[in-house]
Design an enzyme around this catalytic site. Structure first.
Site, mmCIF file in Angstrom:
data_model
loop_
_atom_site.group_PDB
_atom_site.id
_atom_site.type_symbol
_atom_site.label_atom_id
_atom_site.label_comp_id
_atom_site.label_asym_id
_atom_site.label_seq_id
_atom_site.Cartn_x
_atom_site.Cartn_y
_atom_site.Cartn_z
ATOM 1 N N LYS A 228 0.848 -1.194 0.000
ATOM 2 C CA LYS A 228 0.000 0.000 0.000
ATOM 3 C C LYS A 228 0.885 1.246 0.000
ATOM 4 O O LYS A 228 1.643 1.491 0.930
ATOM 5 C CB LYS A 228 -0.915 0.007 1.239
ATOM 6 C CG LYS A 228 -1.690 1.325 1.438
ATOM 7 C CD LYS A 228 -2.649 1.265 2.630
ATOM 8 C CE LYS A 228 -3.235 2.658 2.947
ATOM 9 N NZ LYS A 228 -4.137 2.649 4.111
ATOM 10 N N ASP A 233 -2.641 10.219 3.662
ATOM 11 C CA ASP A 233 -4.048 9.837 3.789
ATOM 12 C C ASP A 233 -4.791 10.886 4.611
ATOM 13 O O ASP A 233 -4.757 10.866 5.838
ATOM 14 C CB ASP A 233 -4.155 8.451 4.443
ATOM 15 C CG ASP A 233 -5.599 7.963 4.546
ATOM 16 O OD1 ASP A 233 -6.484 8.591 3.927
ATOM 17 O OD2 ASP A 233 -5.829 6.949 5.241
ATOM 18 N N LYS A 240 -10.240 12.895 7.924
ATOM 19 C CA LYS A 240 -9.799 12.514 9.263
ATOM 20 C C LYS A 240 -9.722 13.748 10.155
ATOM 21 O O LYS A 240 -9.405 14.833 9.672
ATOM 22 C CB LYS A 240 -8.392 11.890 9.190
ATOM 23 C CG LYS A 240 -8.321 10.499 8.599
ATOM 24 C CD LYS A 240 -6.876 9.995 8.627
ATOM 25 C CE LYS A 240 -6.730 8.626 7.974
ATOM 26 N NZ LYS A 240 -7.405 7.548 8.721
ATOM 27 N N ASP A 251 1.488 6.360 5.609
ATOM 28 C CA ASP A 251 0.502 5.455 5.018
ATOM 29 C C ASP A 251 1.032 4.756 3.752
ATOM 30 O O ASP A 251 0.308 4.003 3.116
ATOM 31 C CB ASP A 251 -0.808 6.202 4.733
ATOM 32 C CG ASP A 251 -2.035 5.320 4.965
ATOM 33 O OD1 ASP A 251 -1.901 4.298 5.666
ATOM 34 O OD2 ASP A 251 -3.106 5.650 4.421
ATOM 35 N N ASP A 310 -12.252 6.983 3.462
ATOM 36 C CA ASP A 310 -11.051 6.764 4.279
ATOM 37 C C ASP A 310 -10.623 5.295 4.278
ATOM 38 O O ASP A 310 -9.562 4.954 4.789
ATOM 39 C CB ASP A 310 -11.324 7.251 5.713
ATOM 40 C CG ASP A 310 -10.050 7.497 6.503
ATOM 41 O OD1 ASP A 310 -8.953 7.464 5.892
ATOM 42 O OD2 ASP A 310 -10.153 7.732 7.716
ATOM 43 N N ARG A 314 -7.567 -0.438 0.983
ATOM 44 C CA ARG A 314 -8.072 -1.697 0.445
ATOM 45 C C ARG A 314 -8.513 -1.529 -1.011
ATOM 46 O O ARG A 314 -8.486 -2.486 -1.788
ATOM 47 C CB ARG A 314 -9.223 -2.220 1.327
ATOM 48 C CG ARG A 314 -10.438 -1.337 1.358
ATOM 49 C CD ARG A 314 -11.398 -1.700 2.486
ATOM 50 N NE ARG A 314 -10.871 -1.334 3.810
ATOM 51 C CZ ARG A 314 -11.504 -1.547 4.959
ATOM 52 N NH1 ARG A 314 -12.697 -2.146 4.960
ATOM 53 N NH2 ARG A 314 -10.972 -1.174 6.106
HETATM 54 N N1 BES Z 1 -4.429 4.482 6.849
HETATM 55 C C1 BES Z 1 -5.603 4.212 7.580
HETATM 56 C C2 BES Z 1 -5.397 3.184 8.679
HETATM 57 C C3 BES Z 1 -4.605 3.610 9.862
HETATM 58 C C4 BES Z 1 -5.107 4.575 10.730
HETATM 59 C C5 BES Z 1 -3.441 2.987 10.149
HETATM 60 C C6 BES Z 1 -4.392 4.925 11.826
HETATM 61 C C7 BES Z 1 -2.732 3.326 11.257
HETATM 62 C C8 BES Z 1 -3.206 4.311 12.091
HETATM 63 C C9 BES Z 1 -6.676 3.655 6.684
HETATM 64 O O1 BES Z 1 -6.669 4.127 5.388
HETATM 65 C C10 BES Z 1 -7.985 4.031 7.294
HETATM 66 O O2 BES Z 1 -8.244 5.194 7.391
HETATM 67 N N2 BES Z 1 -8.759 3.031 7.708
HETATM 68 C C11 BES Z 1 -10.028 3.267 8.312
HETATM 69 C C12 BES Z 1 -10.998 2.272 7.732
HETATM 70 C C13 BES Z 1 -12.435 2.547 8.088
HETATM 71 C C14 BES Z 1 -12.894 3.846 7.455
HETATM 72 C C15 BES Z 1 -13.281 1.400 7.612
HETATM 73 C C16 BES Z 1 -9.872 3.058 9.810
HETATM 74 O O3 BES Z 1 -9.132 2.176 10.229
HETATM 75 O O4 BES Z 1 -10.470 3.830 10.560
HETATM 76 ZN ZN ZN Z 2 -4.857 4.788 4.642
HETATM 77 MN MN MN Z 3 -7.746 5.966 5.196
#
Ligand code: BES
Ligand code: ZN
Ligand code: MN
Length: 460
Positions: A228, A233, A240, A251, A310, A314
């Site tokens: 990834k 992000d 966020k 990220d 967000d 994936r």
């Molecule tokens: N990059 C983030 C995941 C992340 C957040 C990794 C904080 C490490 C620390 C990812 O893209 C994300 O935002 N995931 C969301 C998914 C949700 C919206 C289903 C998450 O984990 O809140």
């Molecule tokens: Zn992310």
């Molecule tokens: Mn995200």
């Protein structure tokens, strides 16, 4: 990094003696009277992590004593000697006796020598280690150098590490090892059918791209790594909060770690046909950004409804995994900083991994433990698969509930892998929140060393 062990034989090395609360008494007894008094005056009792330099009569450093946990202690940090490069004055040192694990202590010393010195004169001291007898320092240097690559790429601020610079880093790696390199950029992603990578990356002024690197004999087993590469992000329109956005330069930690892994594989000349795929994008906010409830047809075919912009990692991985899957690789591995939920479950230091391949799972778990690159298996739990159902499309990228977020992300990715003979997914953090021995605060090499050893065992 290789210079850590270099030229250490030419100068007389200062001995480092490892001691525990139990062994300290006997060790102190052997010291010259003056040194013993000095240690006593400093109240040195070999507490784990405590370091004391002992003077020679001429005022030079005669030797170093360093405290470790007792052999029988329930929790021993085998990386503790990784604190030494940050504690010792410049010089050449050697291990005078065996720490708990000589190889891991040497690796820790190497990993603990890392400093991110791009933006100001680094506070590095020139601390070197004479190669300990019986340790393959070539392999240690290879792992430490790869870890430094991953850390550097992650620590680089996003203004200097966008999709283009990430591609430059992959291209430089390819050039170094004679690998082939190509890149699909911007609207060409649509022409060549990578709709999800394009959708996530299109709102940024820095064009999205898919990096593709090939190395090795096409007749050898096909191992494909997917990382990834979200260079920042923001969350997209599902923005966020500032606290959540703060460290999102990391990220692209999955991409950084697959490049580190690729470097180790190529440097060790493992007998594989290696492919590295990195969807490199910035999840930005603009008028042309993709929106909640947009629907895109993925490369593989299923239509994907955007439950949350967000959950972008994936999405870009889905198209890259679909491409990887098309040539039916023997082993398909993806790494990404995908969910906050993985941290809620296991914390920052213990990434979950997912696979249906029991033999692979055992190998990953045992090498993770042996390399002190910890990983913990979590299940691709079939009953939760229906949580990804959409009312209007084939799949939704973000289930409405908040339960089992790392598992549902893994299940989402699983939909895009059908033909690979074996698949491993790791939901990494890629970041050390506060410094620990051998692990300076900031970008971290996670899963790459453990997987390198899995591959070394299979394809030496
Ligand atoms: N990059 C983030 C995941 C992340 C957040 C990794 C904080 C490490 C620390 C990812 O893209 C994300 O935002 N995931 C969301 C998914 C949700 C919206 C289903 C998450 O984990 O809140
Ligand atoms: Zn992310
Ligand atoms: Mn995200």
């Amino acid at each position: 990094m290789p210079s850590l062990f270099e030229a250490a034989a030419t100068a007389p090395a200062i001995p480092i003696t490892f001691a525990t609360k139990t062994t300290w008494g006997a060790i102190a007894k052997e010291l010259p009277e003056q040194a013993r008094q000095f240690a006593a005056a400093n109240d040195f009792t070999a507490k784990p992590g405590k370091c004391l330099t002992l003077p020679a009569p001429d005022g030079q450093i005669a030797q170093v004593v360093f405290g470790l946990e007792d052999e029988t202690a329930k929790s021993r940090d085998l990386f503790r000697p990784g604190a030494l490069p940050g504690l010792l004055p410049p010089g050449v040192y050697r291990f005078a006796n065996a720490p708990h694990d000589l190889r891991l202590a040497t690796l820790a010393f190497a990993l603990g020598s890392y400093r991110f010195g791009r933006y100001r004169k680094a506070e590095t001291s020139d601390v070197r280690l004479a190669p300990p007898e019986g340790v393959d320092v070539g392999d240690i240097a290879r792992m430490a150098e790869a870890a430094a690559l991953a850390r550097d790429l992650i620590n680089m601020p996003s203004n200097d590490m966008g999709p283009e610079q990430l591609a430059d880093a992959a291209e430089a790696l390819a050039a170094r090892f004679g690998a082939s390199f190509s890149c699909i950029i911007g609207d060409d992603l649509l022409k060549q059918n990578f709709p999800l990578i394009h959708a996530v990356g299109m709102a940024s002024a820095r064009a999205p791209r898919l990096i593709d690197l090939h190395w090795g004999d096409p007749a050898d087993p096909k191992v494909t790594l997917v990382g990834k590469g979200v260079c920042f992000d923001t969350g997209g329109l599902d923005l966020k909060p500032s606290s959540g956005m703060l460290i999102m330069k990391k990220d692209m930690g999955g991409a950084a770690n697959v490049l580190a892994l690729a470097q180790m594989v190529m440097d060790a000349k493992l007998k594989v046909r290696l492919r590295v795929l990195i969807p490199a994008v910035e999840n930005a906010v603009a008028g042309n950004a993709f929106r909640p409830l947009d629907i895109f047809k993925s490369r593989k075919g299923p239509t994907v409804e955007i439950g949350n912009t967000d959950a972008e990692g994936r999405l870009v991985l889905a198209d890259a995994l679909a491409l990887a899957d098309e040539e039916k690789p023997d082993l398909l591995i993806d790494l990404g900083t995908l969910t906050g939920a993985a941290r809620v479950a296991l914390g920052p230091d213990l990434p979950p991994f997912y696979t249906h391949d029991e033999t692979l799972a055992e190998s990953v778990a045992s090498h993770a433990k042996r390399e002190n690159d910890p990983l913990w298996r979590m299940p691709l739990w079939p009953p939760y698969d229906s949580w990804l159902d959409s009312k209007v499309a084939d799949i939704n990228n973000a289930p409405s509930g908040t339960f089992a977020g790392s598992i549902t992300c893994a299940l989402f990715l699983q939909r895009f892998v059908t033909d690979a003979k074996s698949w491993l997914h790791v939901d990494i953090y890629g970041w050390t929140p506060s410094a620990k021995p051998a692990r300076p605060e900031g970008g971290e090499c996670q899963a790459a060393r453990a997987i390198y050893k899995v591959l070394s065992e299979r394809y030496a």
